[in-house]
Design an enzyme around this catalytic site. Structure first.
Site, PDB file in Angstrom:
ATOM      1  N   ARG A 123       0.855  -1.257  -0.122  1.00  0.00           N
ATOM      2  CA  ARG A 123      -0.011  -0.168   0.030  1.00  0.00           C
ATOM      3  C   ARG A 123       0.981   1.277   0.042  1.00  0.00           C
ATOM      4  NH1 ARG A 123      -2.263   0.897   5.663  1.00  0.00           N
ATOM      5  NH2 ARG A 123      -0.782   2.875   5.243  1.00  0.00           N
ATOM      6  N   HIS A 175      -3.546   4.336   4.514  1.00  0.00           N
ATOM      7  CA  HIS A 175      -4.669   3.620   4.487  1.00  0.00           C
ATOM      8  C   HIS A 175      -5.920   4.402   3.796  1.00  0.00           C
ATOM      9  CE1 HIS A 175      -7.846   0.672   5.660  1.00  0.00           C
ATOM     10  NE2 HIS A 175      -8.201   1.918   6.241  1.00  0.00           N
ATOM     11  N   TYR A 196       3.485   5.311  11.831  1.00  0.00           N
ATOM     12  CA  TYR A 196       3.694   4.120  12.112  1.00  0.00           C
ATOM     13  C   TYR A 196       4.691   3.356  11.157  1.00  0.00           C
ATOM     14  CZ  TYR A 196      -0.314   3.578   8.788  1.00  0.00           C
ATOM     15  OH  TYR A 196      -0.881   3.633   7.794  1.00  0.00           O
TER      16      TYR A 196
HETATM   17  C1  LIG Z   1     -15.088  -5.612  11.132  1.00  0.00           C
HETATM   18  C2  LIG Z   1     -14.177  -4.477  10.810  1.00  0.00           C
HETATM   19  N1  LIG Z   1     -13.633  -3.925  11.750  1.00  0.00           N
HETATM   20  C3  LIG Z   1     -12.795  -2.647  11.438  1.00  0.00           C
HETATM   21  C4  LIG Z   1     -12.716  -1.979  10.533  1.00  0.00           C
HETATM   22  C5  LIG Z   1     -11.862  -0.780  10.249  1.00  0.00           C
HETATM   23  N2  LIG Z   1     -11.021  -0.857   9.327  1.00  0.00           N
HETATM   24  C6  LIG Z   1     -11.178  -0.368   8.189  1.00  0.00           C
HETATM   25  S1  LIG Z   1      -9.998  -1.002   6.989  1.00  0.00           S
HETATM   26  C7  LIG Z   1      -9.106  -1.692   8.261  1.00  0.00           C
HETATM   27  C8  LIG Z   1      -7.834  -2.440   8.030  1.00  0.00           C
HETATM   28  C9  LIG Z   1      -7.951  -3.510   6.978  1.00  0.00           C
HETATM   29  O1  LIG Z   1      -6.676  -4.070   6.739  1.00  0.00           O
HETATM   30  P1  LIG Z   1      -6.571  -4.916   5.462  1.00  0.00           P
HETATM   31  O2  LIG Z   1      -7.643  -6.240   5.768  1.00  0.00           O
HETATM   32  O3  LIG Z   1      -5.274  -5.439   5.180  1.00  0.00           O
HETATM   33  O4  LIG Z   1      -7.235  -4.399   4.017  1.00  0.00           O
HETATM   34  P2  LIG Z   1      -6.530  -2.863   3.667  1.00  0.00           P
HETATM   35  O5  LIG Z   1      -6.873  -1.741   3.908  1.00  0.00           O
HETATM   36  O6  LIG Z   1      -4.930  -3.139   3.816  1.00  0.00           O
HETATM   37  O7  LIG Z   1      -6.785  -3.090   1.897  1.00  0.00           O
HETATM   38  C10 LIG Z   1      -9.910  -1.747   9.506  1.00  0.00           C
HETATM   39  C11 LIG Z   1      -9.367  -2.011  10.879  1.00  0.00           C
HETATM   40  C12 LIG Z   1     -13.631  -2.462   9.569  1.00  0.00           C
HETATM   41  N3  LIG Z   1     -13.967  -1.780   8.299  1.00  0.00           N
HETATM   42  N4  LIG Z   1     -14.442  -3.582   9.677  1.00  0.00           N
END
Ligand SMILES: Cc1ncc(C[n+]2csc(CCOP(=O)(O)OP(=O)(O)O)c2C)c(N)n1
Ligand SMILES: Cc1ncc(C[n+]2csc(CCOP(=O)(O)OP(=O)(O)O)c2C)c(N)n1
Ligand SMILES: [Mg+2]
Ligand SMILES: [Mg+2]
Lengths: 402, 332, 402, 332
Positions: A295, A299, A308
């Protein structure tokens, strides 16, 4: 609409400015690890330097990718990156509530997206703008979600592209059910078989629903490709917070194949996803693909990654840019000339300008939309609520207050 | 009318037959859940269906409720009409996220492009002498979630038609079944399978009366009717209304009744705090403000976890507690 | 208390009698599979015929198990089986609302239970009466749950035995948290380390919570033994409905060891669990153990297994009875004589009689219990509800109606 | 009093400081959740805590809410006092089973032998222009579940003390925080860290008045107060009550107020069906039956999923809708 800045940032002056990030030794190590090539088991067909690596297993899956086709993939990636940057900028200008950048993940998305066929179905999370594009979804439709005028609007059936999903990981079970349905419908078993691809992140692999998707898909032999974009981060948490092992190895515990592909290599992503889809079409699903990528941006536009991770990490990954390696390959082998690259850039600019125009002129949604489509069949309780509210609003209009 | 058109059925058999009819009528209807196939479900409500419709239409699923509901969502997107069985209401919570975030919201999220014709069958309520998590009444939680519809049946006729109507509906429906009455001989009723059923989302006066209105649903309807019979002996005439649908609430008949009686008892096994009976009281006090001669009273389970079953006779609202409330209402 | 029969059985005469079970070919195969020895990778130290199999890896873990100790294990198993049968009978007599038999799983429970030490903690599901016994919990206390006078009553801390858990799999996460706590408390790292064992079934492995337990325990190096009793059935569903692979292999995807042990072999269960606990105490946790065993009775007293499995299957498993093989071994090698076996039987009968006495004379719980201990600190709303209800009850008492 | 004892704090900073105080006071207090460590949480509420208390007391957990809450249960059994952060209220549902089946019931199940001193912090409510699942108000669901306590703070003083009191409590507490006000300069308040705080589970009259009572909680308290200011200009005097605790409800002050004003508006962003505002209406109509001069009116979110944020100004009850209800109440 109040400022989305409030999500994460104290108001100016509300306290000391955010301190400069001071990554721990663990983070430094994580960063270095992330810049590795993904380990010995990484499938790669095009190196960061643009050299073609041959693979007896996967070359057949891209036998049709001649220079023209490769130029097409290149163009796809440039367009979606340009659109992504435009959307990011529009968020900064207050035109979008938030934006979720795909920067760096173009190869994973274009490669896997282009591997799908018409009858296939994709279940995305919220970052798959590149996949949306390959499925023929107009990116203008994607903007509505982030401008907060709607929660999604494209025709999922026509495009074979399910709505975005924001709750981490729970779309994976929905995809599993859909793929089970493809099987129940007798669409699995030969070259004409249908299959499904579901997208999720490295963080999502910790969710119970993703596991249950693995269990179900395995037990029902569902034609499902689990496409995990391991972009090294789940917001601020490195992949080490989710797993001891490379994520593709998770599949070993369920009895279906798992494979790690260079997620910044569009050819490898295309080939491996085609292979996985073929397996599924023929009834040998499911398959887990871990696309090892990065990425490159925050985010979301509300995130501040300097808190971080080290900027060195980003610099390392820039050397493995998914677009540059294709450009290098095409240029070196005469597959494209300057004119082509310029044209693509111009197309991308036009593409972005079109998006921008659309976004700036998007109409405000009508208040009735609050009440629309809660149910397929009506609800008298809700109808009464709508009527009451709309006449309340009319009262203001009549009184000239609104 | 052929003899087989009228059958004497328990509630359990009525649901079983209703499921069968729906599966015959539409081959996209599939039944899924834990033990619903070979075993016919722990309550035998799906008995015989796998044998007759095959393993692809009656799925013995892996043991995980989020998986059951989450895959049902995908199957619905694909054009199936899944009927999920949750073995006991206390085990629906691992599937809560799928219900709240996907089942309830997909139609809204997609501006109507994705329909969610899912029925989630939930045996609920107490009175079976069971261990923890097997006797709860969580229906209010679902009534609070916009995008879901919630039904609770109280008798075999509604059970037979209701399950078919729910399956026919393009909206997601939580279908609550009064488990302690499933096999009750006392509830065995003639079901005319050629009749025109009442609409699914309508409440119904099941016993007319004029001194106090009692509104109930699911297993509590029987308690209310028993109370009405007892009250009659004391010269008090209770009007009993079966809500039938818990969301959207059809309170028209309740308002009408309260305008006549001036008094209302809302009856439910569930804890009272922030519940369906709260909602009923809130809406009735607003709609019938000038008609009420006493406040709406609630007779419910207590605001505790479901107690050990040896104590459930105290926990569950019974005839005496209803009559006590009737007296309080009349004496206000 | 209304009849628990209503749970599952139509009233007599309500319809055609349950048809004789007609297992499908799949079931027949499943049955045959189940009677296999659990595959090559099964760890076994005592064969069904009572012959000692030597293992260089695991023998050291039972070096202290001399004849006396083995007689103790034998006695444990006989006692808990006898208690189990008594409880089953008491359910039939209406003294218990339901009973969850452990028949056939004595070795898995006694072996693993006896492997724990004082500072260790166990998180059971609802079938672990044998483990409860090894932790010093009086089985009388267990009866309260099934007589429905309470939801649990023993002192979990004193016994290192957490309350029963009925929601499938969710105790696994609680156990993971507890084990993380042992680590955070500095109790891990040497021979004096503490560890936790959590019990769950084959069916439970499909639940998201069990997966999340695996993820957490791996990421936090928690001193946790995941003890899965694969008794071949989750009510009516054979293990094939949960997984393509043997369940112990699930651990491979998370990066910690998984091992399959003969769950009907008390020595192997003891040795393997001790080994796993040692790993955990020293900071090498978690470990997954699949104890390959068989549920010889119904799922619960409300279940009718003839509807879904062949009696042949049971007959095959009887040959692998966990108690008989120890008896055979002791008898053959002079570790015990008839007198001993008779004494154990007499002890078991007395043990059961004591339970029975207790059960028949258990006092009814007072109505106030409904309201007790909902909160640790009071709730005025609930206090008012209790007062109102108790005075309502008093009204009946005064009126002589109650 | 030392100068540093009185600090001007936003709600967000107040919670941050309260967490810090609790962690200093008791080394069994640990903070866990997604991104709470290095990042300090997406709202920065846990900012600086990991740096000062270490990675073993501030845990960046794997991404799964059931895991966060389920492991917190085990940590609590072990004697820790976990404070879990759920990133946004819409993501609490994967953890719902652990909350309902373990957190809420373990103390009851064990007859008091297992305590559950867990705090689950939940940023809730709308008004931040966010995408789906980031603006909901699910508090009623938890208020309905016996065994849980539910708190919603509306201001920095309560935020600072409330989080510490919640951590000190031996009961499990859902601690709802008004996310759109976290960093609001307008809500920055002097917090006297040497004062004796009000008890946690008590509601409070935050503005006296005599014509209509308005009861609210969390972010809606500000809306109610703004409405009261506006109403004053029109000569109407609103009495505003901040519920502070949503379960167990402390309605004493509401009853008292309604006995004076005869009119009540219950305000909340949540959908109304089977909700906390239903409960308030149900109890007030019973307790104040003879005092009410108009029915209890509710001003709430609609019974729809949370709409796209461009429409949230219509969805969220605002000053105008409160005033409209005041007029309706007065005109009844
Ligand atoms: C059930 C849930 N918990 C927390 C969140 C908040 N949240 C949004 S994106 C994220 C991180 C996701 O990481 P990853 O699965 O690696 O996907 P990326 O964003 O890196 O594509 C979090 C914690 C959420 N959307 N859904
Ligand atoms: C979440 C949940 N879903 C369903 C049930 C009902 N149920 C009780 S036991 C059981 C089967 C469990 O099988 P397994 O995990 O193999 O354990 P076993 O009973 O064989 O020991 C089911 C489905 C439950 N208790 N909890
Ligand atoms: Mg990621
Ligand atoms: Mg089992």
């Amino acid at each position: 609409m109040s400022s989305p800045e409030q999500w994460t940032h104290p108001e100016p002056g509300a306290g000391p400015a955010a301190e400069a990030a001071q990554p721990s030794p663990e983070q430094v190590i994580a960063g270095l690890r992330a810049t590795s090539e993904g380990g010995e088991e990484l499938t790669q067909l095009l190196t960061p330097e643009g050299e073609r690596v041959h693979s007896s297993q996967f070359d057949p899956y891209i036998a049709d990718i001649d220079d023209e086709a490769l130029r097409g993939l290149y163009r796809d990636m440039v367009l979606v990156r340009r659109a992504d940057r435009e959307a990011n900028a529009m968020q900064r200008q207050g035109q979008l509530g938030i934006w979720v950048p795909l920067l760096g993940q173009e190869a994973a998305q274009i490669g896997s997206g282009r591997a799908m066929r018409k009858g296939d179905m994709a279940f995305p999370s919220y970052r798959e703008h590149g996949v949306a594009y390959t499925r023929g979804v107009d990116l203008k439709e994607v903007l509505g979600i982030f401008r907060c005028t709607d929660h999604s609007s494209w025709d999922y059936k026509e495009h074979g592209f399910h709505p975005y999903c924001i709750v981490i990981g729970n779309q994976v079970l929905n995809a599993t059910g859909y793929a089970m349905g493809q099987k129940f419908d007798g669409k699995v078993g030969d070259d004409n078989g249908e299959a499904t691809v579901t997208y999720f992140g490295d963080g999502a692999t910790s969710q119970g629903d993703v596991h249950e998707g693995f269990v179900w898909a395995a037990v029902y032999d569902a034609p499902l490709v689990f496409f995990c974009q391991n972009n090294q981060w789940a917001i601020s948490e490195p992949t080490e917070r989710q797993s001891r092992l490379p994520l593709y190895q998770r599949a070993r515990g369920y009895g279906f194949p798992g494979i790690r592909v260079d997620g910044n290599d569009v050819l490898a992503c295309l080939a491996v996803t085609r292979w996985a889809l073929e397996e599924c079409r023929h009834g040998n699903g499911p398959v887990l693909i871990e696309a090892f990528t990065y990425r490159m941006d925050a985010h979301t536009t509300t995130d501040d990654p300097t808190r971080y991770r080290l900027s060195d990490e980003l610099e390392e990954w820039k050397l493995k840019d998914p677009i540059e390696r294709v450009r290098a390959y095409l240029a070196r082998n005469g597959g494209a000339d300057h004119e082509f690259f310029d044209q693509v850039q111009a197309d991308a600019d036009a593409f972005a300008a079109d998006l921008r125009d659309y976004c700036f002129n998007m109409p405000e949604p009508p208040p009735e939309r609050i009440f629309s489509n809660v149910y397929a069949e009506n609800s008298p309780v809700l109808d009464a609520q709508r009527e009451e509210f709309l006449s309340y609003l009319d009262g203001f209009a009549a009184a000239g207050e609104h | 009318m052929a003899n087989e058109d009228i059958q004497k059925l328990t509630i359990g058999k009525a649901i079983n037959l209703g499921l069968r009819r729906s599966m015959e009528a539409n081959n996209r209807v599939i039944v899924m859940g834990e033990d619903v196939g070979k075993l016919g479900g722990v309550f035998r409500i799906t008995d015989g269906l796998q044998k007759d419709f095959g393993e692809q239409r009656v799925l013995d699923t892996p043991l995980a409720e989020s998986g059951i509901i989450g895959t049902a969502v995908g199957l619905a997107v694909r054009g199936f009409r899944p009927v999920c069985e949750i073995q006991f209401e206390g085990f629906i919570f691992p599937g809560f996220d799928q219900i709240v975030s996907q089942v309830a919201k997909l139609h809204y999220r997609t501006q109507g492009k994705v329909k969610m014709p899912i029925v989630i069958r939930v045996p609920f309520g107490g009175g079976i002498g069971a261990v923890e998590h097997h006797s709860e009444s969580p229906e209010s939680l679902f009534a609070h979630v916009a995008g879901l519809k919630v039904v609770a049946v109280s008798n075999a006729v509604d059970a037979y038609w209701g399950i078919q109507q729910a399956i026919d509906s393009d909206d997601p429906i939580l279908f609550f079944e009064p488990k302690r009455l499933y096999h009750s001989g006392a509830m065995r009723t003639e079901v005319d399978t050629t009749a025109t059923p009442d609409p699914l989302f309508k409440s119904r006066v099941v016993r007319p009366g004029d001194s106090v209105t009692v509104v109930a649903y699911g297993p509590s309807v029987k308690v209310a009717l028993d109370a009405a019979t007892a009250a009659e002996e004391e010269g008090k005439s209770l009007e009993v209304i079966d809500l039938r649908t818990l969301s959207p609430l059809d309170l028209g008949p309740v308002f009408e009744s309260v305008r006549k009686t001036g008094r209302l008892i809302a009856l439910s096994e569930a804890p009272s705090e922030s519940s369906l009976t709260s909602e009923i009281a809130a809406r009735v006090q607003q709609e019938c403000f000038y008609s009420l001669e006493a406040p709406v009273l609630r007779v419910t389970g207590f605001d505790t976890p479901y107690p050990p079953a040896k104590l459930e006779e105290h926990y569950l609202p019974d005839l005496d507690r209803v009559l006590h409330a009737v007296d309080r209402s009349l004496g206000w």
